[in-house]
Motif scaffolding. Structure first.
Motif, short mmCIF file in Angstrom:
data_model
loop_
_atom_site.label_atom_id
_atom_site.label_comp_id
_atom_site.label_asym_id
_atom_site.label_seq_id
_atom_site.Cartn_x
_atom_site.Cartn_y
_atom_site.Cartn_z
N VAL A 189 0.83 -1.20 0.00
CA VAL A 189 0.00 0.00 0.00
C VAL A 189 0.87 1.25 0.00
CG1 VAL A 189 -1.67 1.34 1.34
CG2 VAL A 189 -1.97 -1.12 1.09
N SER A 190 1.91 1.26 0.80
CA SER A 190 2.81 2.40 0.85
C SER A 190 3.48 2.64 -0.50
CB SER A 190 3.88 2.19 1.93
OG SER A 190 3.30 2.05 3.20
N SER A 191 3.92 1.57 -1.15
CA SER A 191 4.59 1.70 -2.45
C SER A 191 3.65 2.24 -3.51
CB SER A 191 5.15 0.34 -2.88
OG SER A 191 6.10 -0.14 -1.96
N ILE A 192 2.44 1.70 -3.56
CA ILE A 192 1.46 2.17 -4.55
C ILE A 192 1.15 3.64 -4.32
CG2 ILE A 192 -0.92 1.91 -5.35
CD1 ILE A 192 -0.67 -1.08 -4.69
N SER A 193 1.04 4.05 -3.06
CA SER A 193 0.75 5.44 -2.75
C SER A 193 1.87 6.36 -3.17
CB SER A 193 0.50 5.59 -1.24
OG SER A 193 -0.60 4.83 -0.83
N VAL A 194 3.11 5.89 -3.06
CA VAL A 194 4.26 6.71 -3.45
C VAL A 194 4.36 6.81 -4.97
CG1 VAL A 194 6.78 6.80 -3.49
CG2 VAL A 194 5.58 6.32 -1.35
N PHE A 195 4.16 5.71 -5.67
CA PHE A 195 4.34 5.70 -7.12
C PHE A 195 3.28 6.52 -7.85
CE2 PHE A 195 6.40 1.25 -6.62
CZ PHE A 195 7.55 1.84 -6.14
N GLN A 196 2.03 6.50 -7.36
CA GLN A 196 0.96 7.33 -7.95
C GLN A 196 0.88 7.14 -9.47
OE1 GLN A 196 -0.93 10.18 -6.11
NE2 GLN A 196 -0.44 8.72 -4.50
N ASN A 197 0.90 5.90 -9.93
CA ASN A 197 1.01 5.61 -11.35
C ASN A 197 -0.19 4.78 -11.80
OD1 ASN A 197 1.81 4.28 -13.87
ND2 ASN A 197 3.85 5.09 -13.48
N ASN A 251 0.39 7.56 1.47
CA ASN A 251 1.66 7.10 2.00
C ASN A 251 1.60 6.65 3.45
OD1 ASN A 251 2.35 8.06 -0.47
ND2 ASN A 251 3.39 9.88 0.28
N PRO A 252 0.80 5.64 3.78
CA PRO A 252 0.69 5.21 5.16
C PRO A 252 2.04 4.75 5.69
CG PRO A 252 -0.25 3.59 3.70
CD PRO A 252 0.05 4.79 2.86
N GLN A 253 2.34 5.12 6.93
CA GLN A 253 3.64 4.82 7.48
C GLN A 253 3.61 3.77 8.58
OE1 GLN A 253 6.40 6.08 6.19
NE2 GLN A 253 5.13 7.10 4.67
N SER A 254 2.49 3.66 9.29
CA SER A 254 2.47 2.74 10.41
C SER A 254 1.08 2.21 10.63
CB SER A 254 2.96 3.46 11.68
OG SER A 254 2.03 4.45 12.05
N ASP A 255 0.97 1.17 11.48
CA ASP A 255 -0.33 0.62 11.81
C ASP A 255 -1.23 1.67 12.44
OD1 ASP A 255 0.31 -1.74 10.81
OD2 ASP A 255 0.53 -2.81 12.70
#
Length: 521
Positions: free
Chosen positions: A236-244, A510-514
């Motif tokens: 989820v974090s990676s997808i949020s960062v890539f925004q593609n 960009n979620p970072q933690s639980d």
């Protein structure tokens, strides 16, 4: 270089005139492959000299020319992948957008897949690639206009052979260079004029999937539920960062057309784990780069993504039900009904048909919407294209009349309480004049789920119990954030369609933690 290219190959014959870069690349590719097949260590000096001059004539060199030049360098030092990564990134410093810099990485990702280097070294290089992707993804959207509008040259297919020759073993060059995408994506890449944007999305998807597989390979002794939870958060974090969007669509298509192309990297059980992680990451989160979409006759770019997401949501629901996990199944249903996908699809269909008199799905559920779209396809509205027969097959196997009994596999868990929308479970049902038989079945199923949810234990102060429940569904709760709507799903759907507005259930940035991703009671 509009006037053509004059090339003198002293060791290969007389000077040649090439009317375009495309013709030069085709001829150079043919000569390169002939030289490599004739000798294990051919003299490539003339090629390097020529393409050094060609690249220097461009302020922002074409992707194909950079690829050929980097292939010459790599042929001399096939184990030095880090240097090739640096070389490719150096040629894109003047690119205004992210598409071309990302697309150029395809050979690096391919070589990492085929590499026999120690896993730790490969992991470090894949991390470097993903870091570079993250940097490129942060480039301003305004710079994408010219870069992303580009198309690959018609000779791109021949150029693929230059990078795949070392690992071809008589296989299709596209299968060698793009080993971690499905056949549908490869067919798109083989088309003349394929967009650089799509190639970039493929590269990001392959790098993402390769890292995900390496994470699974590198874990020993960690409980399955804990591993799945960690992989979800990373995905989820990676997808949020890539925004593609293209990357997101490629991942969806991998799930729409199984099996996942990871069979050479993972066991069957690990492939199931990766598929479950992708289901969660692609369905349970509404990403900001997919929200706020406006539908008009000129722009339906999100339609393939939303249709694919609808299809895999139904697959994910059936997969969860097959495992007896009704809490997880309901999480997928709720994620669909509270997303902007139903509104988007309804408005798109109305725009395409030129009328609002299309009828309505009997419920805001993936199966009901998919059946409605298939019915529209029968009436002439093109929704699924060549995938229509596969969609029909999915619906046939999913039909409750063919043997599925909703109550027979109820697996009660506290997670059910979180995902059920208490307002929409009845008001979301549409009927057509009278009591439609399928609507009754859907309502019966919803009532069964609701009764199960209401029977769950709650804590003494009336708060929903979420921690220490001993069920894997609790980890789903922790990384999905939903906004509660003031109105029912039906009212939300109807008013949005009437007013021409789009609304989304939630966003994850960009979620970072639980703790940041856990829904508060």
């Amino acid at each position: 270089m509009a006037g053509g290219i004059l090339v003198d190959f002293p060791s290969m014959g007389s000077a040649c005139f090439f009317p375009s870069l495309e013709s030069l690349l085709r001829d150079s590719t043919s000569r390169f492959l002939a030289a490599v097949s004739a000798a294990p260590d051919p003299d490539l000096t003339n090629f390097r000299s020529l393409f050094s001059r060609v690249l220097n004539t461009y302020p922002d060199p074409p992707l194909e020319a950079v690829w050929f030049f980097s292939a010459l360098t790599f042929h001399d030092a096939p184990d030095d992948l880090r240097s090739i990564l640096h070389l490719l990134s150096a040629f894109t410093s003047s690119s205004p957008g992210a598409a071309k810099p990302l697309a150029l990485l395809a050979p690096v990702v391919s070589e990492l897949f085929h590499s026999a280097k120690p896993r730790r070294e490969i992991e470090a290089l894949v991390e470097a690639v993903l870091s570079y992707i993250s940097i490129c993804s942060s480039r301003p959207a305004g710079g994408e206009v010219n870069a992303d509008a580009g198309r690959l040259l018609p000779g791109f297919g021949e150029l693929v052979k230059v990078w795949s020759v070392r690992n071809s073993r008589d296989r299709c060059p596209f299968q060698v260079l793009f080993p971690l995408v499905g056949e549908e994506a490869r067919r798109e890449l083989m088309k003349d004029g394929c967009s650089v944007t799509f190639l970039a999305g493929v590269v990001v998807a392959e790098a993402f999937l390769l890292r995900l597989c390496l994470k699974v390979q590198g874990v020993a002794g960690l409980p399955r539920s804990e591993l799945q939870k960690e992989l979800r958060i990373w995905a989820v974090s990676s997808i949020s960062v890539f925004q593609n969007q293209q990357f997101f669509g490629v991942l969806l298509n991998m799930l729409v057309n199984p099996p996942l192309p990871v069979y050479s990297l993972l066991s069957a059980d690990d492939e199931i784990l990766v598929r479950d992680v992708l289901y969660d990451a692609l369905i349970l989160v509404d990403y900001s780069f997919l929200n706020g979409a406006e539908v008009d006759q000129a722009d339906s770019s999100l339609l393939p993504i939303f249709v694919s997401r609808l299809v895999i949501t139904l697959d994910a629901i059936n997969d969860a039900r097959g495992k007896g996990d009704q809490g997880r199944a309901m999480s997928f249903i709720n994620a669909f009904s509270t997303s902007n996908i139903p509104i988007y699809l309804a408005r798109w269909a109305a725009r395409q048909a030129g009328t609002d008199q299309l009828g309505k799905p009997i419920a805001i559920t993936p199966r009901a919407f998919l059946k409605w779209l298939v019915d529209l396809e029968d009436k002439g509205l093109k929704v699924f294209g060549e995938n229509c027969s596969r969609i029909r097959e999915r619906l046939m196997h999913d039909d409750p009349k063919n043997g599925y009994h909703y109550q027979s596999k109820m697996n009660h868990s506290d997670a059910d309480l979180f995902f059920i929308d208490k307002q929409s479970h009845q008001e979301g049902i549409y009927t057509k004049g009278g009591e439609d038989e399928e609507a009754v079945e859907m309502e019966t199923a919803d009532n069964a789920f609701m009764a199960a949810a209401q029977s769950m234990k709650v804590t003494a102060n009336g708060m929903r119990k979420r921690k220490d429940c001993g069920n894997e569904d609790a980890s789903v709760v922790k990384f999905v954030k939903y906004k509660a709507e003031d109105s029912s799903v039906k009212d939300h759907f109807s008013s949005a369609a009437t007013n021409g507005g789009m609304s989304s259930g939630s966003e994850v940035e960009n979620p970072q933690s639980d703790d940041e991703m856990e829904e508060t009671a």
